[in-house]
Design a protein around this motif. Structure first.
Motif, PDB file in Angstrom:
ATOM      1  N   ALA A  14      15.488  24.413 -16.495  1.00 27.68           N
ATOM      2  CA  ALA A  14      14.302  24.257 -17.412  1.00 27.68           C
ATOM      3  C   ALA A  14      13.985  22.655 -17.089  1.00 27.68           C
ATOM      4  CB  ALA A  14      14.518  24.245 -18.821  1.00 27.68           C
ATOM      5  N   MET A  15      14.996  21.933 -16.408  1.00 24.69           N
ATOM      6  CA  MET A  15      14.976  20.601 -15.932  1.00 24.69           C
ATOM      7  C   MET A  15      13.867  20.388 -15.137  1.00 24.69           C
ATOM      8  SD  MET A  15      17.772  18.230 -14.567  1.00 24.69           S
ATOM      9  CE  MET A  15      18.831  18.461 -15.761  1.00 24.69           C
ATOM     10  N   PRO A  16      12.708  19.401 -15.313  1.00 26.57           N
ATOM     11  CA  PRO A  16      11.861  19.150 -14.381  1.00 26.57           C
ATOM     12  C   PRO A  16      12.256  18.429 -13.108  1.00 26.57           C
ATOM     13  CG  PRO A  16      11.602  17.693 -16.383  1.00 26.57           C
ATOM     14  CD  PRO A  16      12.478  18.642 -16.375  1.00 26.57           C
ATOM     15  N   ASP A  17      11.642  18.455 -11.844  1.00 26.78           N
ATOM     16  CA  ASP A  17      12.282  17.896 -10.861  1.00 26.78           C
ATOM     17  C   ASP A  17      12.260  16.553 -10.765  1.00 26.78           C
ATOM     18  OD1 ASP A  17      12.546  20.826  -9.721  1.00 26.78           O
ATOM     19  OD2 ASP A  17      10.786  20.486  -8.430  1.00 26.78           O
ATOM     20  N   ALA A  18      11.542  15.816 -11.502  1.00 23.71           N
ATOM     21  CA  ALA A  18      11.427  14.423 -11.597  1.00 23.71           C
ATOM     22  C   ALA A  18      12.648  13.751 -12.180  1.00 23.71           C
ATOM     23  CB  ALA A  18      10.063  14.017 -12.154  1.00 23.71           C
ATOM     24  N   THR A  22      18.636  12.287  -7.248  1.00 23.80           N
ATOM     25  CA  THR A  22      18.834  12.922  -5.636  1.00 23.80           C
ATOM     26  C   THR A  22      19.204  11.392  -4.700  1.00 23.80           C
ATOM     27  OG1 THR A  22      16.698  12.570  -5.102  1.00 23.80           O
ATOM     28  CG2 THR A  22      17.504  14.656  -5.573  1.00 23.80           C
ATOM     29  N   SER A  23      19.560  10.358  -5.495  1.00 24.31           N
ATOM     30  CA  SER A  23      19.957   9.175  -5.153  1.00 24.31           C
ATOM     31  C   SER A  23      20.893   9.145  -4.026  1.00 24.31           C
ATOM     32  CB  SER A  23      19.992   8.047  -5.962  1.00 24.31           C
ATOM     33  OG  SER A  23      21.331   8.068  -6.892  1.00 24.31           O
TER      34      SER A  23
END
Length: 85
Positions: A14-18, A22-23
């Motif tokens: 459910a988590m939005p990609d934004a 990914t750092s």
């Protein structure tokens, strides 16, 4: 055999990609994809006897049932290889 994890998969799905950090994962650039190759194992046609209800269940899942059967067999094969190595 599936492993039981403590990961909350529903929350992650459910988590939005934004909001995914990914750092620590550098983005793959054009050079990577220019030289990348896709390796797929060759397929071989076989005749196989399956229980009628098993085959019917896979067919009910829709197109690609043979691919799904293959993926399950591959997962089982890899699990057995890990167990015996």
């Amino acid at each position: 055999m599936s492993k039981t994890t403590k990961t909350d998969w529903k929350r992650l799905e459910a988590m939005p990609d934004a909001s995914i950090d990914t750092s620590e994962m550098p983005e793959l650039g054009d050079d990577f994809f220019k030289n990348a190759e896709l390796h797929k194992p060759p397929k071989q046609a076989v005749t196989m006897r399956l229980d009628a209800d098993v085959l019917a269940w896979f067919k009910e899942q829709g197109e690609g049932y043979q691919t799904r059967i293959n993926k399950l067999l591959r997962a089982y094969m890899q699990a057995q290889q890990k167990r015996h190595s």
